[in-house]
Design a protein around this motif. Structure first.
Motif, mmCIF file in Angstrom:
data_model
loop_
_atom_site.group_PDB
_atom_site.id
_atom_site.type_symbol
_atom_site.label_atom_id
_atom_site.label_comp_id
_atom_site.label_asym_id
_atom_site.label_seq_id
_atom_site.Cartn_x
_atom_site.Cartn_y
_atom_site.Cartn_z
ATOM 1 N N ASP A 123 45.841 52.126 37.475
ATOM 2 C CA ASP A 123 47.164 51.971 37.445
ATOM 3 C C ASP A 123 47.747 53.238 38.455
ATOM 4 O O ASP A 123 48.017 54.070 37.749
ATOM 5 C CB ASP A 123 47.840 51.818 36.113
ATOM 6 C CG ASP A 123 49.262 51.548 36.311
ATOM 7 O OD1 ASP A 123 49.843 51.108 37.189
ATOM 8 O OD2 ASP A 123 49.985 51.922 35.360
ATOM 9 N N GLY A 124 47.551 53.184 39.657
ATOM 10 C CA GLY A 124 47.881 54.336 40.446
ATOM 11 C C GLY A 124 47.911 53.983 41.934
ATOM 12 O O GLY A 124 47.663 52.817 42.355
ATOM 13 N N LEU A 125 47.682 55.057 42.620
ATOM 14 C CA LEU A 125 47.626 54.830 44.045
ATOM 15 C C LEU A 125 46.200 55.248 44.546
ATOM 16 O O LEU A 125 45.523 56.034 43.995
ATOM 17 C CB LEU A 125 48.627 55.632 44.904
ATOM 18 C CG LEU A 125 50.234 55.664 44.642
ATOM 19 C CD1 LEU A 125 50.804 56.403 45.368
ATOM 20 C CD2 LEU A 125 50.539 54.240 44.801
ATOM 21 N N VAL A 133 45.241 58.047 57.211
ATOM 22 C CA VAL A 133 45.236 57.707 55.667
ATOM 23 C C VAL A 133 46.060 56.623 55.568
ATOM 24 O O VAL A 133 47.279 56.165 56.019
ATOM 25 C CB VAL A 133 45.922 58.730 55.093
ATOM 26 C CG1 VAL A 133 46.278 58.699 53.510
ATOM 27 C CG2 VAL A 133 45.266 60.323 55.305
ATOM 28 N N ILE A 134 45.284 55.435 54.700
ATOM 29 C CA ILE A 134 46.200 54.227 54.323
ATOM 30 C C ILE A 134 46.336 54.254 52.935
ATOM 31 O O ILE A 134 45.168 54.499 52.025
ATOM 32 C CB ILE A 134 45.357 53.059 54.745
ATOM 33 C CG1 ILE A 134 45.348 52.942 56.232
ATOM 34 C CG2 ILE A 134 46.415 51.697 54.226
ATOM 35 C CD1 ILE A 134 44.515 51.737 56.931
ATOM 36 N N THR A 135 47.535 54.319 52.163
ATOM 37 C CA THR A 135 47.789 54.268 51.045
ATOM 38 C C THR A 135 47.834 53.101 50.379
ATOM 39 O O THR A 135 48.781 52.113 50.911
ATOM 40 C CB THR A 135 48.958 55.217 50.625
ATOM 41 O OG1 THR A 135 48.782 56.632 50.941
ATOM 42 C CG2 THR A 135 49.263 55.411 49.063
ATOM 43 N N ALA A 136 47.340 52.435 49.375
ATOM 44 C CA ALA A 136 47.346 51.295 48.839
ATOM 45 C C ALA A 136 48.006 51.567 47.315
ATOM 46 O O ALA A 136 47.546 52.515 46.552
ATOM 47 C CB ALA A 136 46.155 50.538 48.705
ATOM 48 N N ARG A 149 46.375 59.265 41.165
ATOM 49 C CA ARG A 149 46.589 59.214 42.741
ATOM 50 C C ARG A 149 45.082 59.438 43.582
ATOM 51 O O ARG A 149 44.902 60.818 43.454
ATOM 52 C CB ARG A 149 47.427 59.910 43.538
ATOM 53 C CG ARG A 149 47.537 59.606 44.898
ATOM 54 C CD ARG A 149 48.820 60.072 45.678
ATOM 55 N NE ARG A 149 48.844 59.513 47.064
ATOM 56 C CZ ARG A 149 49.888 59.603 47.794
ATOM 57 N NH1 ARG A 149 51.124 60.060 47.108
ATOM 58 N NH2 ARG A 149 50.171 59.140 49.037
ATOM 59 N N LEU A 150 43.951 58.604 43.597
ATOM 60 C CA LEU A 150 42.962 58.893 44.053
ATOM 61 C C LEU A 150 42.868 58.653 45.498
ATOM 62 O O LEU A 150 43.292 57.994 46.268
ATOM 63 C CB LEU A 150 41.898 57.676 43.448
ATOM 64 C CG LEU A 150 41.900 57.827 41.924
ATOM 65 C CD1 LEU A 150 40.823 56.585 41.421
ATOM 66 C CD2 LEU A 150 41.417 58.957 41.144
ATOM 67 N N GLY A 151 41.743 59.658 46.070
ATOM 68 C CA GLY A 151 41.386 59.423 47.477
ATOM 69 C C GLY A 151 40.126 59.149 47.688
ATOM 70 O O GLY A 151 39.113 59.330 46.915
ATOM 71 N N LEU A 152 39.875 58.082 48.641
ATOM 72 C CA LEU A 152 38.605 57.885 49.152
ATOM 73 C C LEU A 152 38.295 58.045 50.409
ATOM 74 O O LEU A 152 39.089 57.769 51.432
ATOM 75 C CB LEU A 152 38.602 56.182 48.965
ATOM 76 C CG LEU A 152 37.351 55.563 49.149
ATOM 77 C CD1 LEU A 152 35.978 56.153 48.357
ATOM 78 C CD2 LEU A 152 37.242 54.037 49.318
ATOM 79 N N VAL A 153 37.504 58.819 50.750
ATOM 80 C CA VAL A 153 36.994 59.491 52.044
ATOM 81 C C VAL A 153 35.786 58.780 52.378
ATOM 82 O O VAL A 153 34.847 58.838 51.828
ATOM 83 C CB VAL A 153 36.821 61.273 51.937
ATOM 84 C CG1 VAL A 153 36.309 61.702 53.275
ATOM 85 C CG2 VAL A 153 37.895 61.862 51.442
ATOM 86 N N VAL A 154 35.856 58.049 53.663
ATOM 87 C CA VAL A 154 34.740 57.540 54.227
ATOM 88 C C VAL A 154 34.441 58.183 55.540
ATOM 89 O O VAL A 154 35.135 58.373 56.432
ATOM 90 C CB VAL A 154 35.301 56.084 54.586
ATOM 91 C CG1 VAL A 154 33.948 55.149 55.338
ATOM 92 C CG2 VAL A 154 35.478 55.346 53.144
#
Length: 440
Positions: free
Chosen positions: A325-327, A339-342, A292-297
């Motif tokens: 293969d994750g979120l 936060v928007i999770t895909a 489960r990765l986070g992308l901070v912009v």
């Protein structure tokens, strides 16, 4: 400059008039108009030459051609079909269906689709420079009209080419392909569509306007990321396990059998054991551990050029990370931290790209964003952070992630290459982003 500000309102009227004039004259008509002007100038003295007769003939032809347009108005209707998304600076095609509602075959029609023209404000005009403006001559730089035209096109957001309509038979319809190129991310509004129809001499075009409002979202420009850049960040326990993730990551792993309890789903019943023991038996599964990765912009950026590149890098990384293969959690701030999770069971990556397309910079303090990120980091197994320029706040955001033992990759877009940065931080020059990302 005072002079620029004085004539600034007239540029809006000038560009509108020029746009309308260019639509109504064909190349042949412009040539004949130029010829008539030259003949009129040369034939001022009727005693010296007979050129004035040619001038009179050309003027009569132009008047007759213009008047004929009143009797040749086509009876047509149309419908536009836009894609849901386009990508900034990438040409795309869409279609307009034109219906012939009249009693004659319609030929040589043209279509001009009209996006909403948004002129820049005087503040935007002062703050932004046309790329390559320093190469223009001194007069053009002093007047500044080219900067205005460039800014107006950028604010409008899209270039739409004139399209030729195939011949339309009686009570029939045709599809016309329209080519367009988005110039920026965000929302593009179409207001109307203009059908141009020629006179018998093909010197002028008449115009037929159709109110045709529609909207399209342009996603941020994306750059190719080096194939050597592989970021996974390991696996992390996710509360709720399979139910919250639709079996992302590791597949369901059987742990044991136990007696049925009220509330257990029927699909978990182990029917063979149930038949053998003559009472309901259910299967137990382990909770899920997956990526489960986070992308901070970063949105706390004053320089609009740097901000646009931060958004583009964020969009480029999103399309790279979605292959895992994750979120992926997109973390940013607009009016408040979001936060928007895909991933499977959540939103699609297109929802995250749409959010980036509509994002604007802000100048609010980042304390509440840091607090939100501190809570969200508990779920992450890795994090990618994209910043514009460098300051102490950026280091505080990184510390929130790394202090929890999470692997982090940091990108900083800067206007001053060579700025001292912490070890391991990727420095991206704002004017050379594509090359920097392709060589990671």
């Amino acid at each position: 400059m005072v002079f620029r500000e004085f004539i600034f309102p007239s540029w809006i009227r000038l560009t509108r008039a020029n746009r309308n004039a260019r639509r109504k004259a064909s190349d042949r008509g412009q040539l004949l108009f130029t010829a008539a002007f030259i003949c009129g100038a040369v034939g001022l003295d009727t005693d010296l030459s007979m050129v004035y007769q040619l001038f009179a003939l050309l003027v009569c032809l132009m008047i007759a051609a213009r008047l004929s347009l009143r009797f040749m108005v086509p009876e047509v209707s149309l419908k536009r079909r836009l894609p849901r998304y386009a990508t900034a600076e990438e040409p795309f095609d869409y279609y307009i269906t034109v219906y012939n509602d009249g009693e004659r075959v319609e030929r040589d029609l043209r279509i001009v689709d009209n996006p909403k023209v948004i002129p820049p404000t005087i503040e935007q005009y002062r703050a932004m420079k046309e790329p390559g403006e320093e190469t223009r001559n001194a007069y053009d730089r002093w007047i500044g009209f080219h900067r205005f035209v460039w800014l107006q096109r950028l604010m409008t957001g899209i270039n739409v080419n004139r399209a030729h309509v195939p011949d339309i038979n009686l009570r029939s319809h045709v599809e016309t392909k329209v080519e367009a190129t988005p110039l920026r991310r965000g929302v593009v509004n179409f207001l109307s569509t203009t059908v141009l129809y020629p006179d018998p001499l093909a010197m002028n075009f008449g115009t037929l306007h159709f109110e045709n409002p529609q909207q399209m979202i342009v996603l941020p420009k994306r750059y190719p990321i080096s194939r050597k850049f592989n970021f996974f960040g390991g696996r992390h326990f996710q509360p709720g396990g399979v139910n919250s993730t639709w079996s992302i990551g590791e597949s369901d792993e059987f742990v044991s059998l136990r007696d049925y309890r009220d509330g257990d789903p029927i699909r978990k019943i182990h029917w063979a054991s149930t038949a053998k023991r003559d009472k309901p038996i259910v299967k137990e599964f382990q909770d899920e551990f997956f990526v489960r990765l986070g992308l901070v912009v970063d949105t706390h950026i004053a320089d609009p050029m740097v901000f646009e590149e931060v958004i583009s890098i964020g969009a480029s990384l999103l399309t790279t990370l979605e292959n895992n293969d994750g979120l992926v959690d997109l973390c940013y701030r607009d009016d408040k931290p979001r936060v928007i999770t895909a991933g499977r069971g959540f939103s699609q990556t297109s929802a995250q790209l749409e959010a980036l397309a509509l994002l604007v910079s802000h100048d609010e303090p980042d304390e509440d964003f840091i607090q939100m990120l501190n809570e969200q980091a508990k779920l992450m197994s890795g994090c990618v952070l994209v910043f514009g320029e460098w300051d102490e706040t950026k280091q505080a955001i990184i510390d929130v992630v790394t202090q929890k033992g999470i692997t982090a990759e940091v990108f900083v877009v800067t206007t001053a290459p060579g700025t001292p940065l912490p070890a391991g931080v990727h420095q991206i020059p704002h004017d050379n982003v594509a090359e920097a990302l392709s060589t990671l």
